[in-house]
Design an enzyme around this catalytic site. Structure first.
Site, PDB file in Angstrom:
ATOM      1  CG  HIS A 100      -0.344  -0.284   2.514  1.00  0.00           C
ATOM      2  ND1 HIS A 100      -0.007  -1.561   2.914  1.00  0.00           N
ATOM      3  CD2 HIS A 100       0.036   0.530   3.525  1.00  0.00           C
ATOM      4  CE1 HIS A 100       0.533  -1.516   4.121  1.00  0.00           C
ATOM      5  NE2 HIS A 100       0.580  -0.250   4.512  1.00  0.00           N
ATOM      6  CG  HIS A 102       0.812   5.193   4.067  1.00  0.00           C
ATOM      7  ND1 HIS A 102      -0.001   5.196   5.180  1.00  0.00           N
ATOM      8  CD2 HIS A 102       1.503   4.023   4.120  1.00  0.00           C
ATOM      9  CE1 HIS A 102       0.195   4.081   5.881  1.00  0.00           C
ATOM     10  NE2 HIS A 102       1.106   3.354   5.256  1.00  0.00           N
TER      11      HIS A 102
HETATM   12  P1  AMP Z   1       1.077   0.397   7.483  1.00  0.00           P
HETATM   13  O1  AMP Z   1       1.287   0.708   8.931  1.00  0.00           O
HETATM   14  O2  AMP Z   1       2.046   1.087   6.570  1.00  0.00           O
HETATM   15  O3  AMP Z   1       0.983  -1.096   7.222  1.00  0.00           O
HETATM   16  O4  AMP Z   1      -0.320   1.037   7.126  1.00  0.00           O
HETATM   17  C1  AMP Z   1      -1.528   0.372   7.207  1.00  0.00           C
HETATM   18  C2  AMP Z   1      -2.587   1.428   7.117  1.00  0.00           C
HETATM   19  O5  AMP Z   1      -3.807   0.809   6.799  1.00  0.00           O
HETATM   20  C3  AMP Z   1      -2.797   2.218   8.410  1.00  0.00           C
HETATM   21  O6  AMP Z   1      -2.652   3.601   8.128  1.00  0.00           O
HETATM   22  C4  AMP Z   1      -4.211   1.834   8.826  1.00  0.00           C
HETATM   23  O7  AMP Z   1      -4.899   2.898   9.453  1.00  0.00           O
HETATM   24  C5  AMP Z   1      -4.832   1.458   7.504  1.00  0.00           C
HETATM   25  N1  AMP Z   1      -5.937   0.524   7.587  1.00  0.00           N
HETATM   26  C6  AMP Z   1      -5.958  -0.672   8.222  1.00  0.00           C
HETATM   27  N2  AMP Z   1      -7.160  -1.276   8.078  1.00  0.00           N
HETATM   28  C7  AMP Z   1      -7.906  -0.445   7.312  1.00  0.00           C
HETATM   29  C8  AMP Z   1      -9.244  -0.490   6.807  1.00  0.00           C
HETATM   30  N3  AMP Z   1     -10.059  -1.524   7.060  1.00  0.00           N
HETATM   31  N4  AMP Z   1      -9.682   0.548   6.059  1.00  0.00           N
HETATM   32  C9  AMP Z   1      -8.867   1.598   5.791  1.00  0.00           C
HETATM   33  N5  AMP Z   1      -7.592   1.702   6.236  1.00  0.00           N
HETATM   34  C10 AMP Z   1      -7.124   0.703   6.999  1.00  0.00           C
END
Ligand code: AMP
Ligand code: ZN
Length: 114
Positions: A100, A102
């Site tokens: 993902h 950001h």
């Molecule tokens: P990372 O810490 O780089 O793995 O980022 C994961 C991101 O995914 C975090 O910013 C979370 O807030 C976001 N996240 C996790 N679950 C969901 C969800 N169901 N919908 C939207 N964002 C999510």
């Protein structure tokens, strides 16, 4: 992948606030935003992290960045500035093992990151 929250969002099996989607990528609002604008751009394909990206996936990577740029322009971040982040692995704080990107913007950010 069966047990992956982002695969489920991409498939429409878990609700998310979708911003944009096409054949390769899905963009949606982060559930726990760290900035006024915080959007996740993911590939539909399950790729665990940026470590698994190579030239065979260049179309996916390019589309992820193009999508981030489109959203940045639509939200007026092209003038203000924004940040694109791939967290990879435990020390970087990666919590979801599906690639993902950001997109963060809407406030001034410090450097280095915490
Ligand atoms: P990372 O810490 O780089 O793995 O980022 C994961 C991101 O995914 C975090 O910013 C979370 O807030 C976001 N996240 C996790 N679950 C969901 C969800 N169901 N919908 C939207 N964002 C999510
Ligand atoms: Zn996945």
């Amino acid at each position: 992948m069966d047990d992956c929250i982002f695969c489920k969002i991409a498939a429409g099996d878990v609700p998310a606030s979708i911003v944009k989607q096409d054949d390769l990528v899905v963009a949606f609002e982060d559930i726990n935003p760290q900035a006024p604008i915080h959007i996740q751009i993911i590939p539909r394909k399950h790729i665990p992290s940026v470590l698994e990206l190579d030239s065979a996936q260049v179309d996916i990577l390019a589309r992820m960045v193009e999508t981030a740029n489109e959203i940045a322009r639509e939200r007026g971040l092209d003038e203000r500035g924004f940040r694109l982040v791939f967290n990879c692995g435990p020390e970087a704080g990666q919590t979801v093992p599906h690639l993902h990107l950001h997109l963060l913007g809407g406030r001034a950010m410090s450097w280095p990151p915490g």
